[in-house]
Write an enzyme that holds these catalytic residues in place. Structure first.
Site, PDB file in Angstrom:
ATOM      1  N   GLY A  65      -8.455   9.177   8.586  1.00  0.00           N
ATOM      2  CA  GLY A  65      -8.993   9.101  10.024  1.00  0.00           C
ATOM      3  C   GLY A  65      -9.968  10.412  10.078  1.00  0.00           C
ATOM      4  O   GLY A  65     -10.170  10.438  11.515  1.00  0.00           O
ATOM      5  N   ASN A  93     -10.214   2.426   8.634  1.00  0.00           N
ATOM      6  CA  ASN A  93      -9.271   1.778  10.347  1.00  0.00           C
ATOM      7  C   ASN A  93      -9.970   2.192  11.127  1.00  0.00           C
ATOM      8  O   ASN A  93     -10.669   1.898  12.246  1.00  0.00           O
ATOM      9  CB  ASN A  93      -7.717   2.299  10.312  1.00  0.00           C
ATOM     10  CG  ASN A  93      -7.026   1.251  11.025  1.00  0.00           C
ATOM     11  OD1 ASN A  93      -5.781   1.774  10.842  1.00  0.00           O
ATOM     12  ND2 ASN A  93      -7.216   1.282  12.064  1.00  0.00           N
ATOM     13  N   THR A  94     -10.095   3.657  11.006  1.00  0.00           N
ATOM     14  CA  THR A  94     -10.028   4.391  12.367  1.00  0.00           C
ATOM     15  C   THR A  94     -11.684   4.040  12.842  1.00  0.00           C
ATOM     16  O   THR A  94     -12.547   4.163  14.155  1.00  0.00           O
ATOM     17  CB  THR A  94     -10.000   5.864  12.330  1.00  0.00           C
ATOM     18  OG1 THR A  94      -8.404   5.528  12.203  1.00  0.00           O
ATOM     19  CG2 THR A  94      -9.649   6.689  14.094  1.00  0.00           C
ATOM     20  N   ALA A 143      -9.927   5.716   2.955  1.00  0.00           N
ATOM     21  CA  ALA A 143      -9.554   7.130   3.994  1.00  0.00           C
ATOM     22  C   ALA A 143     -10.714   7.573   4.198  1.00  0.00           C
ATOM     23  O   ALA A 143     -11.251   7.934   3.217  1.00  0.00           O
ATOM     24  CB  ALA A 143      -8.026   7.624   3.687  1.00  0.00           C
ATOM     25  N   GLY A 144     -11.227   8.282   5.475  1.00  0.00           N
ATOM     26  CA  GLY A 144     -12.382   9.291   5.442  1.00  0.00           C
ATOM     27  C   GLY A 144     -13.544   8.421   5.722  1.00  0.00           C
ATOM     28  O   GLY A 144     -14.139   9.028   5.707  1.00  0.00           O
ATOM     29  N   LYS A 184       0.736  -0.889  -0.057  1.00  0.00           N
ATOM     30  CA  LYS A 184      -0.080   0.021   0.088  1.00  0.00           C
ATOM     31  C   LYS A 184       1.140   1.389   0.139  1.00  0.00           C
ATOM     32  O   LYS A 184       1.929   1.115   1.216  1.00  0.00           O
ATOM     33  CB  LYS A 184      -0.707   0.298   1.411  1.00  0.00           C
ATOM     34  CG  LYS A 184      -1.647   1.112   0.987  1.00  0.00           C
ATOM     35  CD  LYS A 184      -2.788   1.532   2.632  1.00  0.00           C
ATOM     36  CE  LYS A 184      -3.262   2.940   2.706  1.00  0.00           C
ATOM     37  NZ  LYS A 184      -4.196   2.379   3.699  1.00  0.00           N
TER      38      LYS A 184
END
Lengths: 262, 70
Positions: free
Chosen positions: A157, A206-207, A184-185, A96
């Site tokens: 994040g 992830n977050t 992301a996001g 990645k």
């Protein structure tokens, strides 16, 4: 099952492993998410800290494919050597690719990302580049050999979801041959479902799971969201309209409707 | 008399009594199963060469381990 690079995978949810409250919660969240692919990073760590081996043991037990990242790299050189070290350590040519161009927004540096991708593909890597939703950058990444492109939904994040839906739609429409993953996001299962409804092949997050009050429950929710979005895409979403259209039949209405119109 | 070599390990200076292989270096530093990635002077070292690649004086060694990441 679907094909991601050279592998058959079940899930369209790729899960990051950072910021979980404990290794056991991480493990259970991976299982609950159904994810086949998990991301990891490489960092300096002294032997005295000795946590790396245990962390790796947890991930190995999950049975998921490992997608190492180059997070934290700010130059082509850093990203390339980090990718090479990841390949040696994890025994995978998947990487990645992240080359950060701005520390406040964590926006990728598109020029360095394209150049690093070119070098890494020449070196035998399967590059998963983290990029913005810019079509031209995505085309350049394709031109240097990327089969997978990972545009952001919003800054890493931030949990803002898909900030520029029209650009994402354009990417999907103009790059039908590529595997597109929103990375992301994403902050909610509905964001993930939306990405899949637009025809994106998968999402990477992830977050949103790691920082949930109940990460395992949230992993389950994202699994359902991703599955719902994909089924909806395959089933064909209706066209939106600016006018209302009665869904119940208008013929055979009872007499009082007719009286109102007299 | 043995010559001492001075190297940098993850940015910090270290001294050793003699040149040593990466395998020996990792053992010396306490990495038990050597499950780390190593670069010397910004060049990735293949794991199969950990036993033969000799660390030289002034080398800058980077040792990276698996870590959680998104």
């Amino acid at each position: 099952m679907w094909t991601l690079a050279d592998k058959k995978v079940n899930s369209r949810l790729l899960l990051g492993t950072a910021r979980f409250p404990s290794p056991s919660v991480l493990q259970e969240s991976i299982t609950a998410s159904g994810s086949d692919v998990i991301t990891v990073s490489l960092r300096r760590e002294s032997a005295m800290e000795n946590a790396n081996g245990r962390f790796w043991d947890y991930l190995r037990e999950s049975g998921a494919h490992i997608l190492p990242n180059t997070a934290g790299c700010h130059s082509v050189k850093e990203a390339v050597i980090t990718a090479q070290m990841a390949r040696e350590l994890f025994g995978t040519n998947w990487i990645k690719l992240e080359v950060i161009g701005n520390d406040d927004t964590l926006q990728p540096d598109p020029f360095a990302t394209v150049e690093a991708a070119r070098i890494l593909i020449h070196d035998g890597f399967e590059v998963f580049p983290y990029t913005t939703d810019d079509l031209i950058v995505a085309q350049r990444l394709r031109d240097v050999g990327c089969r997978i492109i990972m545009p952001w939904g919003a800054p890493i994040g931030s949990g803002q979801g898909l900030r520029n839906i029209e650009s994402l739609k354009t990417l999907r429409r103009r790059l039908p041959e590529l595997t597109l993953i929103v990375d992301a996001g994403i902050g909610a299962p509905s964001h993930a479902a939306h990405a899949l409804e637009l025809g994106f092949d998968a999402v990477l997050l992830n977050t949103a799971v790691a920082l949930a009050r109940d990460p395992i429950g949230m992993a389950r929710a994202f699994k359902a969201g991703v599955e719902a979005g994909r089924i909806a895409y395959e089933s064909g979403l209706m066209e939106s309209s600016s006018r209302a259209h009665a869904s119940s039949p208008t013929v055979g209405l009872p007499f009082w409707h007719h009286e109102q119109t007299l | 008399m043995q010559s001492q070599i001075e190297v940098k390990i993850n940015g910090k200076p270290r001294a050793f009594h003699q040149t040593l292989s990466i395998d020996q270096l990792l053992s010396e530093l306490g990495y038990k199963d050597h499950f780390v990635a190593v670069a010397v002077n910004s060049q990735c070292v293949l794991r199969k060469n950990y036993g033969t690649h000799q660390i030289q004086s002034s080398d800058e060694v980077e040792i990276l381990a698996p870590m959680a990441g998104g």
